[in-house]
Design a protein around this motif. Structure first.
Motif, mmCIF file in Angstrom:
data_model
loop_
_atom_site.group_PDB
_atom_site.id
_atom_site.type_symbol
_atom_site.label_atom_id
_atom_site.label_comp_id
_atom_site.label_asym_id
_atom_site.label_seq_id
_atom_site.Cartn_x
_atom_site.Cartn_y
_atom_site.Cartn_z
ATOM 1 N N TYR A 138 1.150 -1.422 -0.353
ATOM 2 C CA TYR A 138 0.107 -0.305 0.280
ATOM 3 C C TYR A 138 0.607 1.138 -0.442
ATOM 4 N N LEU A 139 0.648 2.332 -1.055
ATOM 5 C CA LEU A 139 1.170 2.940 -0.675
ATOM 6 C C LEU A 139 0.608 5.000 -0.126
ATOM 7 N N THR A 163 -14.525 4.255 -8.123
ATOM 8 C CA THR A 163 -14.975 3.178 -7.921
ATOM 9 C C THR A 163 -13.555 2.560 -8.574
ATOM 10 N N GLY A 164 -12.588 1.747 -7.015
ATOM 11 C CA GLY A 164 -11.419 1.582 -7.504
ATOM 12 C C GLY A 164 -10.491 2.425 -7.213
ATOM 13 N N SER A 165 -10.545 3.847 -6.484
ATOM 14 C CA SER A 165 -9.294 4.641 -6.410
ATOM 15 C C SER A 165 -8.597 4.358 -5.329
ATOM 16 N N GLY A 166 -9.336 3.590 -4.352
ATOM 17 C CA GLY A 166 -8.581 3.394 -2.899
ATOM 18 C C GLY A 166 -9.169 3.711 -1.914
ATOM 19 N N LYS A 167 -9.795 3.825 -2.039
ATOM 20 C CA LYS A 167 -10.877 5.169 -0.712
ATOM 21 C C LYS A 167 -10.717 4.629 0.753
ATOM 22 N N THR A 168 -11.366 2.592 0.333
ATOM 23 C CA THR A 168 -11.922 1.640 1.077
ATOM 24 C C THR A 168 -10.515 1.435 2.051
ATOM 25 N N SER A 169 -9.640 1.048 0.775
ATOM 26 C CA SER A 169 -8.464 0.915 1.076
ATOM 27 C C SER A 169 -7.564 1.407 2.173
ATOM 28 N N ASN A 273 -19.486 7.050 -4.374
ATOM 29 C CA ASN A 273 -19.092 7.080 -5.638
ATOM 30 C C ASN A 273 -19.319 8.897 -6.546
ATOM 31 N N VAL A 315 2.583 0.993 -6.948
ATOM 32 C CA VAL A 315 1.756 0.242 -6.946
ATOM 33 C C VAL A 315 1.631 -1.045 -7.763
ATOM 34 N N ARG A 354 -8.128 -1.386 -8.967
ATOM 35 C CA ARG A 354 -8.569 -2.720 -8.948
ATOM 36 C C ARG A 354 -7.985 -3.788 -10.029
HETATM 37 N N1 LIG Z 1 -2.473 3.883 -2.282
HETATM 38 C C1 LIG Z 1 -2.606 2.254 -2.714
HETATM 39 N N2 LIG Z 1 -1.747 1.425 -3.275
HETATM 40 C C2 LIG Z 1 -2.194 0.420 -3.220
HETATM 41 N N3 LIG Z 1 -2.775 0.228 -3.703
HETATM 42 C C3 LIG Z 1 -4.299 1.041 -3.702
HETATM 43 C C4 LIG Z 1 -3.708 2.397 -3.534
HETATM 44 N N4 LIG Z 1 -4.926 2.701 -3.851
HETATM 45 C C5 LIG Z 1 -5.959 1.726 -4.474
HETATM 46 N N5 LIG Z 1 -5.171 0.074 -4.443
HETATM 47 C C6 LIG Z 1 -5.508 -1.041 -4.441
HETATM 48 O O1 LIG Z 1 -7.249 -0.758 -5.046
HETATM 49 C C7 LIG Z 1 -7.454 -1.651 -4.776
HETATM 50 C C8 LIG Z 1 -8.930 -0.912 -4.730
HETATM 51 O O2 LIG Z 1 -9.136 0.336 -3.761
HETATM 52 P P1 LIG Z 1 -10.413 0.102 -2.341
HETATM 53 O O3 LIG Z 1 -11.175 -1.096 -2.786
HETATM 54 O O4 LIG Z 1 -10.035 1.643 -1.302
HETATM 55 O O5 LIG Z 1 -11.725 1.468 -3.871
HETATM 56 P P2 LIG Z 1 -12.881 2.243 -3.561
HETATM 57 O O6 LIG Z 1 -12.670 3.334 -4.129
HETATM 58 O O7 LIG Z 1 -13.132 1.778 -1.942
HETATM 59 O O8 LIG Z 1 -13.627 1.148 -4.469
HETATM 60 P P3 LIG Z 1 -15.401 1.173 -4.617
HETATM 61 O O9 LIG Z 1 -15.814 2.353 -4.395
HETATM 62 O O10 LIG Z 1 -15.595 0.172 -5.523
HETATM 63 O O11 LIG Z 1 -15.668 0.671 -2.680
HETATM 64 C C9 LIG Z 1 -7.659 -2.227 -3.424
HETATM 65 O O12 LIG Z 1 -7.464 -3.264 -3.031
HETATM 66 C C10 LIG Z 1 -6.180 -1.867 -3.913
HETATM 67 O O13 LIG Z 1 -5.699 -3.192 -3.941
#
Ligand SMILES: Nc1ncnc2c1ncn2[C@@H]1O[C@H](COP(=O)(O)OP(=O)(O)OP(=O)(O)O)[C@@H](O)[C@H]1O
Ligand SMILES: [Mg+2]
Length: 406
Positions: A138-139, A163-169, A273, A315, A354
């Motif tokens: 994770y970065l 979606t998948g921009s890294g919010k939850t993670s 979103n 990443v 993602r």
């Molecule tokens: N800064 C980061 N460093 C490493 N991996 C990342 C980073 N940002 C995103 N990812 C990767 O992208 C994946 C998707 O991120 P995440 O689930 O946080 O997205 P989200 O914005 O919550 O999406 P959604 O809106 O679909 O819930 C993570 O599981 C991770 O593998």
């Protein structure tokens, strides 16, 4: 125009040779010398819609630029003073931290980006089980420092973005490193007010109260992530509004007005979103509700854009160290190109981090970038989008560059 240097992008509008029609051209870099990649003619209605859309996307007209320059000049008068005040606030906080370190055990903070965050107090085995696993790939980027500070200060944080921009993670990885248990509630589905707040039920002949996810998190000091908040039912938003007040408490009306006082380590997060600045994309997130301003004002709302090309390359390298080194930046460029096509509305679907990681992972297993793109990309989008994405990938000529599976 928007952006600067190589990333500068522009639209040029001029009168068309045809009566009452306008010519619009799009290009990158210098507007005088840059190559034009879109050149088309539209009528006035269409032009007006485009102008609105461009403004939403952050394009600024020449006249707007002059206004901005004037505003920047005025702003700089306060800028110096503001920076001085912010520096002294920071310094005061550091002195405070040193004084506090006598009571706090040594090593009780962990550094996230440039912010020192307190580590959770030893919890029960049950709370330990809820601490997310650390993802070493994770970065943390500069964009997250302000959010980390908000978490320390116990502000309510909402992360919005595609979606998948890294919010939850992001939240999970901060919790993983600071040792906080995380509970999640997804609002896009069957989460009812009962699941959220709690309900009465009969157990062994007795009527008992079962706490919902919100009072559990508040009492035990977990971090609660409410995912897709813009899909929540109004009764849930109403309950949240009270909890969002500074020192907000939860009133369990169903339990004879019991008051739930939040544990000091309780934190509340939401992701969405299509809320706030993302409302322009509501058509992509079918069924999302517009969150009203009074509700949004109770949060610090951060727009999570996709990572930059360099960050995404990093990443990919961290997540998949076996990936051929030259392939990572190419894949990140393909993702960036697809997102640019999406921003121009040439593609109806975006390209998440993602999706990118999943594609690269499958590429390593199959040794075949095109085959890997099937289940990770093409099958998820329309046939037209798949064709365009395929051509973007082809353009980067990676189909034979994937590692040999043997
Ligand atoms: N800064 C980061 N460093 C490493 N991996 C990342 C980073 N940002 C995103 N990812 C990767 O992208 C994946 C998707 O991120 P995440 O689930 O946080 O997205 P989200 O914005 O919550 O999406 P959604 O809106 O679909 O819930 C993570 O599981 C991770 O593998
Ligand atoms: Mg998420």
């Amino acid at each position: 125009m928007r952006g600067s240097g190589d990333a500068r992008e522009w639209w040029r509008v001029s009168l068309s040779e045809r009566a009452n029609m306008f010519r619009i051209e799009h290009g990158h870099g210098d507007a005088a010398t840059g190559e034009v990649d879109i050149d088309t003619v539209v009528d006035l209605d269409n032009l007006e819609a485009k102008l609105l859309k461009w403004r939403r996307e952050g394009f600024v007209s020449d006249a707007g630029r002059e206004d901005e320059a004037r505003a920047a000049e005025v702003g700089s008068r306060f800028g110096v003073e503001l920076r001085r005040v912010a520096a002294s606030v920071r310094a005061a906080r550091e002195v405070g931290d040193e004084a506090g370190s006598e009571v706090r055990p040594v090593g009780a903070t962990v550094r996230i980006g440039t912010v020192d965050m307190p580590v959770a107090q030893e919890g029960s085995p049950a709370s330990q089980a809820l601490v997310p696993r650390i993802n070493n790939a994770y970065l943390f980027t500069a964009r997250t420092d302000d959010i980390a500070m908000d978490i320390v200060e116990n502000r309510r944080v909402m992360l919005i973005g595609h979606t998948g921009s890294g919010k939850t993670s992001f939240i999970e990885q901060v919790a993983a490193r600071t040792g906080h248990g995380v509970l999640r509630a997804n609002m896009n589905g069957q989460t009812t007010i009962g699941d959220f707040v709690g309900f009465w039920t009969v157990k062994g002949g007795e009527t008992v109260w079962v706490d919902g996810v919100l009072p559990i998190a508040m009492r035990e000091g977990y971090w609660l992530i409410i995912d897709e908040l813009d899909f929540a039912e109004p009764s849930i938003l109403a309950v949240l509004t009270a909890v969002l007040e500074p020192n907000g408490r939860l009133l369990l009306k169903e339990r004879g007005n019991e008051i739930v006082i939040p544990h000091p380590e309780f934190r509340l997060f939401a992701t969405a979103n299509a809320a706030g600045a993302m409302s322009a994309y509501r058509h992509l997130y079918q069924g999302a509700n517009l969150l009203n301003e009074a509700f949004l004002d109770r949060w610090r709302v951060y727009l999570f854009d996709y990572l930059s090309k360099d960050e995404e390359t990093e990443v990919l390298r961290r997540t998949l160290p076996q990936l051929p080194p030259a392939l990572a930046p190419t894949l990140a460029t393909i993702a960036a190109d697809c997102r640019a096509a999406f921003a121009r509305e040439d593609l109806a679907s975006t390209f998440s981090t993602r999706r990118l990681i999943d594609w690269a992972e499958l590429m390593l297993r199959t040794g075949d970038a095109e085959r890997a793109a099937g289940p990770s990309i093409y099958a998820k989008v329309s046939a037209e989008d798949a064709a365009l994405i395929r051509s973007i990938i082809r353009h980067h000529a990676i189909f034979d560059a994937a590692p040999d599976a043997s």
